[in-house]
Design an enzyme around this catalytic site. Structure first.
Site, PDB file in Angstrom:
ATOM      1  CB  CYS A  61       6.178  -1.230  15.693  1.00 38.73           C
ATOM      2  SG  CYS A  61       8.179  -0.960  14.968  1.00 38.73           S
ATOM      3  CB  SER A  86       9.911   6.180  13.646  1.00 43.46           C
ATOM      4  OG  SER A  86       8.570   4.848  14.989  1.00 43.46           O
ATOM      5  N   GLY A 127       7.430  -1.064   6.084  1.00 41.20           N
ATOM      6  CA  GLY A 127       8.229  -1.445   5.843  1.00 41.20           C
ATOM      7  C   GLY A 127       9.537  -0.671   6.853  1.00 41.20           C
ATOM      8  CD  GLU A 180      -2.947  -0.897   1.990  1.00 42.54           C
ATOM      9  OE1 GLU A 180      -4.354  -1.326   2.953  1.00 42.54           O
ATOM     10  OE2 GLU A 180      -2.430  -0.486   3.507  1.00 42.54           O
ATOM     11  CB  CYS A 235       1.138   7.425  11.233  1.00 38.59           C
ATOM     12  SG  CYS A 235       2.479   6.659  11.515  1.00 38.59           S
TER      13      CYS A 235
END
Length: 373
Positions: A142, A244, A188, A117, A364
């Site tokens: 995560c 992140s 990814g 996507e 997100c």
């Protein structure tokens, strides 16, 4: 006139010879494949063509954003037929639109029937940002991210990365608009697919393609230190780096992001310090706001200490939790204001990310390729 008529036939012959080499290397199924294979072999595929033909092909793919060789009337009919038959410009995809029409999610089927996507985010200031995936699935696990649920399959090729941008270039063309920014923040971990990600950036930076400045690209990483160190040494590539982070206390980050067990916060801050010393580029610190987890006063204080340790120019990007069906809850608006106040007291520079596409699973942490074409 006779010489002019022979030229297309001659070009077609040269091109056909070149194409046969590529088809042979790809196998018998190559004729049914898409532009993604073509992009990875573009230069070698057209190596035998005259320079002006190469320029026409590049212009057709990248600047004119054509979806079919039939549209490329600047090329001889014979060459167009060869291209259409052997390496079509097709991208097998399905578009899904948000209610406010500011976000478009694309589900793309790859040549091996895997799915990814990618997302277009349209801002009122004519900024059109593509959120690009770099892997099929994600190995980082995560806890707050839907992408982790499907596990990891493989890295995307450079062509598969670039095709995501081309798809939306074609879409935006109908509104006389263009791609302005690219963020590697989709499915990814970009720095685990370093060669293909950087290859895509360098390709799209070329004047013959989209001519996007490196500063129009942002690479978000969970904290892969070898990749950060390598990126700091990348010549002539001033891309933006985003980390992140999501927690500045090791125990909390361990539970949210298993990568922290391999590259804990102390090592990460040192790597970012070296990165800044080398590049002088501001670092974005992404911080997902997870209820009852990383938004206490102690978290703001720890974040201040982490920033101090990096000794780098920075900005914190606060990201309200989106519904990713991962067992975590979002903060209420009042709870967000409380944490923002903690950050202000700690004199931390921050901004809050605008919401895009939550109603279509494009925000997100939500990308998960649940649908198929």
């Amino acid at each position: 006139m006779k010489a002019a008529l022979k030229a297309p036939q001659s070009i077609s012959k040269w091109y056909n010879s070149c194409l046969q080499k590529v088809v042979h290397s790809l196998g018998t199924g190559a004729r049914s494949r898409t532009i993604m294979i073509f992009l990875d072999k573009l230069d070698s595929t057209i190596a035998d063509l005259p320079n002006f033909r190469k320029q026409q092909i590049y212009r057709a793919i990248f600047k004119s954003a054509y979806g079919s060789w039939d549209e490329v009337t600047s090329l001889p009919l014979g060459l167009r037929a060869q291209l259409s038959d052997t390496i079509p410009l097709a991208i097998d995809s399905k578009l899904i639109f948000s209610g406010d029409e500011k976000t478009v999610k694309a589900l793309i089927r790859l040549d091996d029937s895997q799915y990814i996507e990618t997302v277009l985010m349209k801002s009122n200031n004519k900024r059109n940002t593509i959120c690009v995936s770099t892997q099929v699935g994600c190995p980082m696990k995560c806890a707050f991210c839907a992408s982790a649920k499907s596990g990891f399959t493989r890295n995307l090729s450079m062509g598969e990365i670039v095709a995501q941008i081309l798809l939306f270039s074609r879409f935006l063309k109908s509104d006389d608009a263009k791609v302005t920014n690219i963020v590697f923040m989709g499915i990814g971990e970009p720095l685990l697919n370093y060669e293909n990600v950087i290859g895509a950036v360098r390709l799209l930076n070329q004047e013959s393609t989209l001519n996007l400045s490196p500063r129009r690209f942002s690479i978000s990483t969970s904290g892969i230190l070898p990749g950060i160190e390598r990126l700091a040494k990348e010549p002539g590539l001033e891309v933006n780096l985003a980390i992140s982070l999501n927690a500045a206390i090791d125990k909390k980050r361990d539970s949210l992001m298993p990568v922290n067990k391999r590259y804990p916060l102390k090592r990460l801050s040192k790597a970012l310090k070296k990165y800044f010393e080398s590049t002088k580029r501001k670092i974005m610190i992404e911080y997902m706001l997870v209820k009852d987890t990383n938004t206490f006063k102690e978290d703001a204080v720890a974040l201040r200490h982490f920033i101090n340790d990096t000794e780098a120019a920075y900005v914190v990007n606060l990201i309200p939790m989106n519904d990713a069906d991962c067992g975590f809850e979002a903060l209420s608006k009042d709870e967000i204001f409380v944490f923002r106040d903690y950050l202000k007291r700690c004199k931390i520079s921050f901004f809050q990310r605008a919401p895009f596409g939550e109603d279509i699973g494009a925000a997100c942490g939500q990308l998960a390729t649940k649908e198929h074409i």
